[in-house]
Each structure stands twice: as structure tokens, then as C-alpha cells.
Design an enzyme around this catalytic site. Structure first.
Site, PDB file in Angstrom:
ATOM      1  N   GLY A  10       0.841  -1.209   0.000  1.00 52.30           N
ATOM      2  CA  GLY A  10       0.000   0.000   0.000  1.00 52.30           C
ATOM      3  C   GLY A  10       0.866   1.245   0.000  1.00 52.30           C
ATOM      4  NE  ARG A  71      -2.510  -4.088  -0.772  1.00 51.94           N
ATOM      5  CZ  ARG A  71      -2.023  -3.429   0.273  1.00 51.94           C
ATOM      6  NH1 ARG A  71      -0.909  -3.838   0.842  1.00 51.94           N
ATOM      7  NH2 ARG A  71      -2.645  -2.370   0.743  1.00 51.94           N
ATOM      8  CG  ASP A 102       5.187  -7.001   8.139  1.00 55.64           C
ATOM      9  OD1 ASP A 102       6.281  -6.499   8.454  1.00 55.64           O
ATOM     10  OD2 ASP A 102       4.268  -7.211   8.949  1.00 55.64           O
ATOM     11  CB  THR A 124       3.298   0.182   6.703  1.00 54.36           C
ATOM     12  OG1 THR A 124       1.892   0.093   6.969  1.00 54.36           O
ATOM     13  CG2 THR A 124       4.044  -0.223   7.941  1.00 54.36           C
ATOM     14  CG  ASP A 126      -1.265  -0.679   8.319  1.00 52.11           C
ATOM     15  OD1 ASP A 126      -2.052   0.268   8.166  1.00 52.11           O
ATOM     16  OD2 ASP A 126      -1.303  -1.705   7.631  1.00 52.11           O
ATOM     17  CG  ASP A 128       1.973  -3.524  10.549  1.00 52.53           C
ATOM     18  OD1 ASP A 128       2.750  -2.964   9.759  1.00 52.53           O
ATOM     19  OD2 ASP A 128       1.062  -4.285  10.183  1.00 52.53           O
ATOM     20  NE  ARG A 170      -3.172  -5.494   5.764  1.00 47.23           N
ATOM     21  CZ  ARG A 170      -2.390  -5.605   4.701  1.00 47.23           C
ATOM     22  NH1 ARG A 170      -1.145  -6.004   4.856  1.00 47.23           N
ATOM     23  NH2 ARG A 170      -2.830  -5.306   3.514  1.00 47.23           N
ATOM     24  NE  ARG A 273      -2.790   3.231   1.015  1.00 44.64           N
ATOM     25  CZ  ARG A 273      -3.297   2.067   0.587  1.00 44.64           C
ATOM     26  NH1 ARG A 273      -3.712   1.174   1.461  1.00 44.64           N
ATOM     27  NH2 ARG A 273      -3.377   1.795  -0.683  1.00 44.64           N
TER      28      ARG A 273
HETATM   29  O1  F6P Z   1      -1.293  -1.825   4.649  1.00 47.98           O
HETATM   30  C1  F6P Z   1      -1.796  -0.553   4.640  1.00 47.98           C
HETATM   31  C2  F6P Z   1      -3.281  -0.538   4.489  1.00 47.98           C
HETATM   32  O2  F6P Z   1      -3.589   0.786   4.318  1.00 47.98           O
HETATM   33  C3  F6P Z   1      -4.112  -1.165   5.614  1.00 47.98           C
HETATM   34  O3  F6P Z   1      -4.241  -0.344   6.723  1.00 47.98           O
HETATM   35  C4  F6P Z   1      -5.412  -1.446   4.909  1.00 47.98           C
HETATM   36  O4  F6P Z   1      -6.091  -2.503   5.530  1.00 47.98           O
HETATM   37  C5  F6P Z   1      -4.956  -1.836   3.552  1.00 47.98           C
HETATM   38  O5  F6P Z   1      -3.724  -1.206   3.339  1.00 47.98           O
HETATM   39  C6  F6P Z   1      -5.898  -1.446   2.432  1.00 47.98           C
HETATM   40  O6  F6P Z   1      -5.411  -1.995   1.262  1.00 47.98           O
HETATM   41  P1  F6P Z   1      -5.860  -1.611  -0.211  1.00 47.98           P
HETATM   42  O7  F6P Z   1      -5.111  -0.387  -0.601  1.00 47.98           O
HETATM   43  O8  F6P Z   1      -5.472  -2.782  -1.003  1.00 47.98           O
HETATM   44  O9  F6P Z   1      -7.336  -1.349  -0.172  1.00 47.98           O
END
Ligand code: F6P
Length: 340
Positions: A10, A71, A102, A124, A126, A128, A170, A273
């Protein structure tokens, strides 16, 4: 040396700052860089763009990633893994800088195990990733979420409502924690803790009695009592798409039904984001991008540049890929000091 750079997973604010720092650092030491498009997909498929200091000079200011991201997990299928190694060989890449969370870093470890020369940079929203105190993207995303909560406060107060703000994260509650703490929520629900309906209702009632409205922050990853499982699909690394579960909306419905307090919900989703990185994220991303190049120049492959205290150091990829970093008890204790 010829550096290859990629951003995977992401996107988050700070990726461009890290790219810029790596390209400048390499160029200053007399080395070249090339960018792979869309994360590991670009390495697998040989999709590149030139990267010189002049290409990234303005990138510091912008969210997203000028390289694009995906991804893609190139080590799921043996034939793809071979294509990755072939691209690196064909383009004469001496060192790969993989910027990601990760999943991107676990692909980097796989690449390293197969003889690839790689250094990681953790990112990230997140927050994490294990082994680093903070990841860039987190501060920017949380700042957006706190701004959202501040705006919701105005409208919740005017209408005497309870409002639930759902944020990303997440399976780690860092963004919710920061939003609840810095935005002054009456209750904050994070995946690290079991959610209790009766307790939440009591907090909402107390907040409404005290000052006429209630603010609840909910992380997308919480499990609502009596509703488990996923509503959405999975990505290539097998992660659920949690945003599609709509926990904030469901919580607001339940709060209104159980307390009689009119309730609404807001989910800021991917708004978290985007946008320019904050000061903290710009500096952190810049330091990490430069350090990754330094690590590669000293031959420290299979490592990740991380923040420890005030220092930026290199640690083994294995250490950064231990179990994801979740919110520990002392932070949770601080958070709940301010519950209604
Ligand atoms: O890993 C970052 C993140 O923003 C998470 O917090 C969220 O669950 C996920 O990506 C959303 O992913 P996508 O951009 O594939 O919708």
C-alpha cells in the site's frame, strides 16, 4: 554501482522522499539508479524508468509513489522468481533497494536467500513493522485521521450525536491509538483488545451526559461481537481487505439502537494514505533512504534500515520480519486513561 529501487504494498506519504534520498545519496557517491515500476511486479516483468536526481528533486513534497506500487508477490510461483533473477541479471543491477511493509520485505528476504543483493526500507501507515520504532506514513496518516476527528467533533457537538470514525491499520491499532489519543476520543477500539459492547455503550452514555456528544474511534481490524469473518477478498499475500467489513457503520447502528443516542459513522479509508508527508515522515523517509544506500555501499545486504531511538541503523531482514508490531500494554493503558 547500479541501484534498482522499488516501492511495494500500500502506498503512503514519504515513499517519494525515501526514493529521492536514495537517488541523491547514490548519485553523490558516483552511482546510478533505475526505478522498477509497480513494486515487485516491475522486477518480475522488467518494467523500469530512469531515476536521476533531476527526476526526484520535487518528489519530497508529494504523497503516493512516482514508481507506482502493487501487492505482487513474485515468489509465489517458481517461474516468476526466475524472471525476477533474470531481470536483475539482464539490467546489471548491483543492489536492490526495496521500500515496503512486511510483504515487500518478506519478498526481499526471499530474493536475498536466492543470492540477491538487497537492502530494505520499512514503510507503512500501519506502523506495524517489527524492529523499527516508527515507520514513515504513519504520522501523515494519523494526522489526517486526527483532522477528521476534529471536524467530526464540531458536527457531533452541534447535533448531540455519537459519531464513530473508522480508521485503517489492518491488525495493528496504531493509527486508531494515535487518533484517539491526539483527537480526544471518548472510546477507542483497537484489534489488540477484545471489544465489549456494554462497556462501549456506557462510555457513549457518559460522554453524552457530560458534554452532549460522543466520539468513538474504531480500527478496521476489530472483531465485532457476534460477527466474525471477512466480507471482502484477499490480496496476493493472503491478507483480508478489511475496509469492506464496515465495522464503523455497524457500530454506529448498534450504539444508536442500544443507547437511543443518534449515531453516525465516517470512514476515511484511502484518504488517510494520500497527501503530502508530514515533517516527521519527510525526515524519517529521507534518513532511511540515504541509510539504505550506505548499507548497500558497505556490502551489508539482507538488511533493513530502521529507526532505533534517535539513530538510523541496519538490522537483518529476519529481525524486521518477526511478528508484526502491535500496540503494547503501556500504550493501551495511556489510551484508556482518557476514556469517558
Ligand atoms: O497496509 C496498509 C493498508 O492501508 C491497511 O491499513 C489497509 O487494511 C490496507 O492497506 C488497504 O489496502 P488496499 O489499498 O489494497 O485497499
Amino acid at each position: 554501482m547500479r541501484f534498482g529501487l522499488l516501492t511495494g504494498g500500500g502506498d503512503c506519504p514519504g515513499l517519494n522522499a525515501a526514493l529521492r534520498a536514495a537517488v541523491y545519496r547514490a548519485e553523490r557517491a558516483g552511482h546510478q539508479s533505475v526505478g522498477f515500476l509497480d513494486g515487485w511486479k516491475g522486477v518480475r516483468d522488467g518494467l523500469t524508468r530512469p531515476l536521476q536526481a533531476s527526476d526526484v528533486s520535487e518528489a519530497l513534497l508529494h504523497g503516493g509513489t512516482i514508481l507506482g506500487t502493487s501487492r505482487t508477490n513474485p515468489f509465489r510461483v517458481p517461474a516468476d522468481a526466475e524472471r525476477v533473477l533474470a531481470t536483475i541479471h539482464r539490467l546489471g543491477i548491483d543492489a536492490l533497494i526495496a521500500i515496503g511493509g512486511d510483504d515487500t520485505l518478506s519478498a526481499a528476504r526471499e530474493f536475498y536467500r536466492r543470492g540477491g543483493r538487497v537492502v530494505g526500507v520499512p514503510k507503512t501507515m500501519d506502523n506495524d513493522v517489527a524492529g523499527t520504532d516508527w515507520t514513515f506514513g504513519f504520522d501523515s496518516a494519523s494526522t489526517v485521521a486526527v483532522d477528521a476527528l476534529t471536524r467530526l467533533r464540531d458536527t457531533a457537538g452541534s447535533h448531540h450525536r455519537a459519531i464513530v470514525l473508522e480508521v485503517m491499520g489492518r491488525h495493528a491499532g496504531w493509527v486508531a491509538l494515535a487518533t484517539g489519543l491526539a483527537g480526544g476520543a471518548d472510546a477507542t477500539l483497537i484489534p489488540e483488545e477484545t471489544y465489549d459492547e456494554a462497556e462501549l455503550r456506557a462510555k457513549v452514555r457518559r460522554a453524552v451526559e457530560r458534554r452532549g456528544f460522543a466520539l468513538v474511534v474504531a480500527s478496521e481490524g476489530i472483531e465485532l461481537s457476534d460477527r466474525k469473518g471477512t466480507a471482502g477478498g484477499k490480496d496476493e499475500f493472503g491478507h483480508e481487505l478489511l475496509g469492506e467489513r464496515g465495522v464503523g457503520e455497524e457500530l454506529a447502528r448498534r450504539i444508536e439502537k442500544a443507547t437511543g443516542v443518534e449515531a453516525r459513522s465516517a470512514s476515511i479509508g484511502h484518504i488517510q494514505r494520500g497527501g503530502p508527508p508530514t515533517l516527521f515522515d519527510r525526515i524519517l523517509a529521507t534518513r532511511l533512504g540515504a541509510k539504505a544506500v550506505d548499507l548497500a555501499l558497505t556490502g551489508a545486504f539482507g538488511t533493513v534500515a530502521v529507526l532505533r531511538g534517535a539513530e538510523i541503523i541496519g538490522i537483518p531482514l529476519d529481525e524486521a520480519l518477526k511478528a508484526p508490531k502491535t500496540v503494547p500494554i503501556d500504550w493501551r493503558d495511556l489510551l484508556h486513561t482518557f476514556d469517558a
